[in-house]
Design an enzyme around this catalytic site. Structure first.
Site, PDB file in Angstrom:
ATOM      1  N   TYR A  98      -2.855  -0.052  10.275  1.00 24.72           N
ATOM      2  CA  TYR A  98      -2.853  -0.461   8.865  1.00 24.72           C
ATOM      3  C   TYR A  98      -1.557  -0.037   8.176  1.00 24.72           C
ATOM      4  O   TYR A  98      -0.979  -0.797   7.395  1.00 24.72           O
ATOM      5  CB  TYR A  98      -4.061   0.147   8.158  1.00 24.72           C
ATOM      6  CG  TYR A  98      -4.253  -0.307   6.731  1.00 24.72           C
ATOM      7  CD1 TYR A  98      -4.641  -1.610   6.449  1.00 24.72           C
ATOM      8  CD2 TYR A  98      -4.052   0.572   5.675  1.00 24.72           C
ATOM      9  CE1 TYR A  98      -4.822  -2.038   5.133  1.00 24.72           C
ATOM     10  CE2 TYR A  98      -4.231   0.154   4.365  1.00 24.72           C
ATOM     11  CZ  TYR A  98      -4.624  -1.148   4.099  1.00 24.72           C
ATOM     12  OH  TYR A  98      -4.793  -1.556   2.798  1.00 24.72           O
ATOM     13  N   SER A 121       0.842  -1.200   0.000  1.00 23.77           N
ATOM     14  CA  SER A 121       0.000   0.000   0.000  1.00 23.77           C
ATOM     15  C   SER A 121       0.870   1.240   0.000  1.00 23.77           C
ATOM     16  O   SER A 121       2.063   1.188   0.344  1.00 23.77           O
ATOM     17  CB  SER A 121      -0.883   0.001   1.257  1.00 23.77           C
ATOM     18  OG  SER A 121      -1.532   1.237   1.439  1.00 23.77           O
TER      19      SER A 121
END
Length: 281
Positions: free
Chosen positions: A177, A164
């Site tokens: 995250y 990501s």
């Protein structure tokens, strides 16, 4: 792109989601036999039915990427129906509200009194943070343990992890995250080295901002306009838009093509509209 995956068996975890379902369809279009794994059996089966309706070969199965026994059961079914795994897409992952702060910045006012509905850094639930780390990191490690045994025994295969933009530069509000995806990028490099002598290449794709079921309410309003966070994302993406799921297919197929990328190992490819290149100024 003319990538031929005929005869290959591909396993896609999180395959019932928006991004990974499109990846699964791209693999099938390239000739692979695809096993779609998702915690939700109906979502996995729906994607498999779409692939079969388009002339491809696919099965959809329920599997929990955090349970070794569940993955081993899925592996047995896949091997019986399609053959041993040649390609693994570790797409399962996600965030949890219990690992998320309410505000971008901590202020002294936040410490002065507890405000209902506001989660500061000091209020983060360790169990929620742990869940996010487990879902992303263990949810990649465990499927790799199960499905890459076939690749090692057969002297070859491909693993694609999903990192990501958070791995490059952590976004505000989502420390769990961000940290978990940084771990995925690091793990990709580690695996690439570890598996190099058994001819398994391991790479990752780092998507920028794409509309998914997980983030839609955070970045867009019911009328289709952007929320303040959505506007910030657009302002920091030089191409001025969110990505389409299909935008990931080029990087995916390139990395899986042994002729085009046979010497590419241990890298993370951003697909982000320039987000990671933009300083904000």
């Amino acid at each position: 792109m003319k990538v031929d995956l005929t005869g290959k068996v591909a396993v896609v975890t999180g395959g019932g989601g928006i991004l990974c379902s499109v990846m699964a369809k791209a693999l099938a279009k390239a000739g692979a036999k695809v096993a779609i794994l998702d915690l939700r059996a109906e979502a996995a089966e729906a994607v498999a039915e779409e692939i079969k309706a388009d002339g491809g070969v696919a099965i959809g199965l329920s599997a929990n990427v955090l349970e070794l026994a569940s993955l081993q059961e899925a592996d047995a079914k896949i091997t019986a129906a399609l053959g041993p795994c040649d390609i693994l897409i570790n797409g399962a992952g996600g965030n949890n509200p219990k690992g998320t702060t309410s505000k971008e910045y901590l202020t002294k006012e936040d410490l002065a009194e507890k405000i209902e509905g506001v989660t500061t850094f000091f209020d983060l639930d360790p169990a929620g943070v742990g869940f996010v780390f487990n879902l992303n990191f263990l949810g990649t490690l465990l499927p790799t343990q199960v499905f890459c045994k076939h690749m090692a025994a057969n002297n070859g295969g491909n693993v694609i992890n999903i990192s990501s933009m958070n791995a490059y530069c952590p976004l505000t509000k989502i420390p769990a995250y961000s940290g978990a995806k940084a771990a995925i990028s690091n793990f990709t490099q580690w695996l690439a080295v570890h598996f190099s002598k058994v001819n398994i290449r391991v790479n990752a794709i780092a998507p920028g901002f794409f509309l998914t079921n997980q983030n839609r309410a955070l970045v867009s309003n019911p009328d289709g306009t952007w929320t303040p966070r959505g506007n910030t994302i657009i302002a920091h993406t030089p191409m001025g838009k969110f990505g389409k799921p299909e935008d990931l297919n080029g990087a995916l197929l390139f990395l899986l093509d042994d002729e085009a990328a046979g010497f590419v190992n241990g890298i993370v490819i951003p697909v982000d509209g320039g987000f990671s290149a933009f300083s904000g100024v």
